[in-house]
Design a protein around this motif. Structure first.
Motif, PDB file in Angstrom:
ATOM      1  N   ASN A 196     -24.612  66.489 -12.263  1.00 11.42           N
ATOM      2  CA  ASN A 196     -24.588  65.874 -10.755  1.00 11.42           C
ATOM      3  C   ASN A 196     -23.501  65.505 -10.240  1.00 11.42           C
ATOM      4  N   ALA A 199     -21.030  69.383  -6.879  1.00  9.21           N
ATOM      5  CA  ALA A 199     -21.871  69.605  -5.907  1.00  9.21           C
ATOM      6  C   ALA A 199     -22.028  70.957  -5.553  1.00  9.21           C
ATOM      7  N   ASP A 202     -25.927  72.073  -6.089  1.00  8.49           N
ATOM      8  CA  ASP A 202     -26.970  71.283  -5.392  1.00  8.49           C
ATOM      9  C   ASP A 202     -27.978  72.062  -4.804  1.00  8.49           C
ATOM     10  N   TYR A 207     -29.037  69.502 -10.857  1.00  7.94           N
ATOM     11  CA  TYR A 207     -28.305  68.420 -10.196  1.00  7.94           C
ATOM     12  C   TYR A 207     -29.155  67.471  -9.776  1.00  7.94           C
ATOM     13  N   PHE A 208     -30.183  67.494  -9.438  1.00  7.72           N
ATOM     14  CA  PHE A 208     -31.225  66.366  -8.937  1.00  7.72           C
ATOM     15  C   PHE A 208     -32.138  65.711 -10.188  1.00  7.72           C
TER      16      PHE A 208
END
Length: 338
Positions: A196, A199, A202, A207-208
Motif C-alpha cells: 500500500n 501507488a 493501485d 494495494y487495497f
C-alpha cells in the motif's frame, strides 16, 4: 439481521463522495469554495478517503458470507461465487456507464467543459464491461469506477483464500475458519506494511487488501467474541503501518473496522439514527455512487449555458445536482440493482 452501523457508514461515505466529486468537477465549486473555504476545501481535498469505509465494509460482509460457508462445511465453489459477485456489481455499473456516456453526449450539445469526453471506443467499452479499465490503461468513463473493479478483485482473492482454507480442513491440522483468518491477516499485513506504500500498484487488489482484510478481522472478532484482543492487534498493526509511512486514510480504516467489530454492541443506539430516510439512503448508496458522475457532467453544462455566476445561483445548482444524483441512484436501484 440488518446491521445499522453498516447502513450509517454507507450513507456517510456515499454522500460525502458525491459532494467531493461535485467540488472537483463542477463549475459551482470555485464560487462555493470561496464562500466556505474551510469546510468545502476539506471535503474536496480529503473526501476521497471515504472509499476506505466501503473497502472495510466489503471485507466484513464477504467474511460473513464465506465464514458461514466454511462453518456449514459447504463447498467454496470459486467460479459460481465469483460470477455471482461480478453480475451483482456489473449490472448496475453497465447501466450507469451507459447513462454517463449518454449524458456526456447531451452535455456536449449544451455547453462544452473539461469533464466532457469523446464518445468511447469499442475497446474502451469492452474494458469497462469486464471491469479491466484500469488494468489495460484506458480512460475511465466515470469518476470512482476503479472501486468497482477493485471490489471484484478483492472478493476473488478472499474466495480463493476461503477455498484454500477449506482444503486445509482435509489435512486435519487447522480449522478452515482459522486458516482463512490467518491467510487474510497475513495478506493484510503485507498490504499495510509494503504494497500500500506504492501507488503504482493501485489498480490491483493487493494495494487495497489492508483495508479489506481489516474488515475480515472485524467480522471474525465479532463472530468469535474476541473484540478486545482484536482491537488491540488492529491498533498495533496500524500504528506500525503509519510509523513505516504516514497515511491519513489508515486512521479512517481503523475506526471503521473498530465500529464494525462493535456493531452488535452499539446496534440499539445506532438504530435510533438509522431510521426511514437514512436507511433508504443506505439501500441506494451503491447506485448513487455509480450514477452521480453522469448527472454532474450534465448539470455542469446546464449551469454554463445558463450563465449562472452568483453564490445563490451556484448554491441552488449545487444542491439541485446533489438531489437529482440521489434520485437517479434511487431509480437505478429500483430498476436494476434490487
Amino acid at each position: 439481521m440488518r446491521n445499522s452501523t453498516i447502513d450509517l457508514l454507507k450513507v456517510l461515505a456515499s454522500q460525502i463522495i458525491v459532494i467531493h466529486h461535485l467540488l472537483l468537477y463542477t463549475p459551482m465549486s470555485p464560487v462555493l469554495q470561496a464562500e466556505w473555504p474551510a469546510l468545502l476545501g476539506l471535503i474536496a481535498d480529503e473526501g476521497r478517503y471515504m472509499v476506505q469505509i466501503f473497502l472495510v465494509i466489503g471485507g466484513f460482509l464477504a467474511a460473513q458470507s464465506l465464514l458461514g460457508l466454511l462453518g456449514k462445511a459447504r463447498d467454496v465453489a470459486v467460479w459460481p461465487l465469483f460470477k455471482k459477485r461480478y453480475l451483482r456489481l456489473a449490472k448496475p455499473f453497465w447501466v450507469a456507464i451507459a447513462v454517463a456516456v449518454l449524458l456526456g453526449w447531451l452535455s456536449s450539445k449544451i455547453a462544452m467543459h473539461s469533464e466532457i469526453s469523446d464518445l468511447p471506443t469499442l475497446a474502451q467499452l469492452l474494458a469497462h464491461v469486464f471491469l479491466l479499465h484500469d488494468i489495460v490503461g484506458v480512460e475511465a468513463l466515470s469518476a470512482g469506477v476503479w472501486y468497482v473493479a477493485i471490489d471484484l478483485q478483492l472478493y476473488a482473492v478472499l474466495v480463493l483464500i476461503a477455498w484454500a482454507s477449506q482444503k486445509t480442513g482435509q489435512l486435519k491440522f487447522l480449522e478452515p475458519a482459522h486458516a482463512l483468518l490467518l491467510l487474510a491477516s497475513a495478506m493484510a499485513l503485507a498490504s499495510l506494511w509494503m504494497w500500500n506504500r506504492n501507488a503504482e500498484h493501485d489498480e490491483w487488489a493487493w494495494y487495497f487488501f489492508g483495508a479489506y482484510g481489516l474488515g475480515v478481522v472485524a467480522h471474525w472478532a465479532q463472530r468469535e467474541s474476541k473484540i478486545v484482543l482484536s482491537s488491540l492487534l488492529i491498533a498495533c498493526v496500524l500504528g506500525i503501518a503509519m510509523w513505516i509511512e504516514w497515511r491519513e486514510r489508515l486512521l479512517l480504516t481503523g475506526v471503521t473496522a473498530l465500529l464494525l467489530m462493535n456493531s452488535a454492541q452499539i446496534e440499539r443506539f445506532v438504530t435510533l439514527i438509522v431510521q426511514g430516510p437514512v436507511r433508504w439512503l443506505g439501500d441506494i448508496s451503491y447506485s448513487v455512487f455509480l450514477i452521480h458522475y453522469g448527472v454532474l457532467v450534465f448539470a455542469s453544462s446546464v449551469v454554463i449555458a445558463l450563465g449562472l455566476t452568483s453564490v445563490a445561483e451556484m448554491l441552488l445548482a449545487f444542491v439541485a445536482t446533489w438531489v437529482v444524483s440521489v434520485a437517479a441512484g434511487w431509480v437505478l436501484h429500483r430498476v436494476v440493482d434490487r
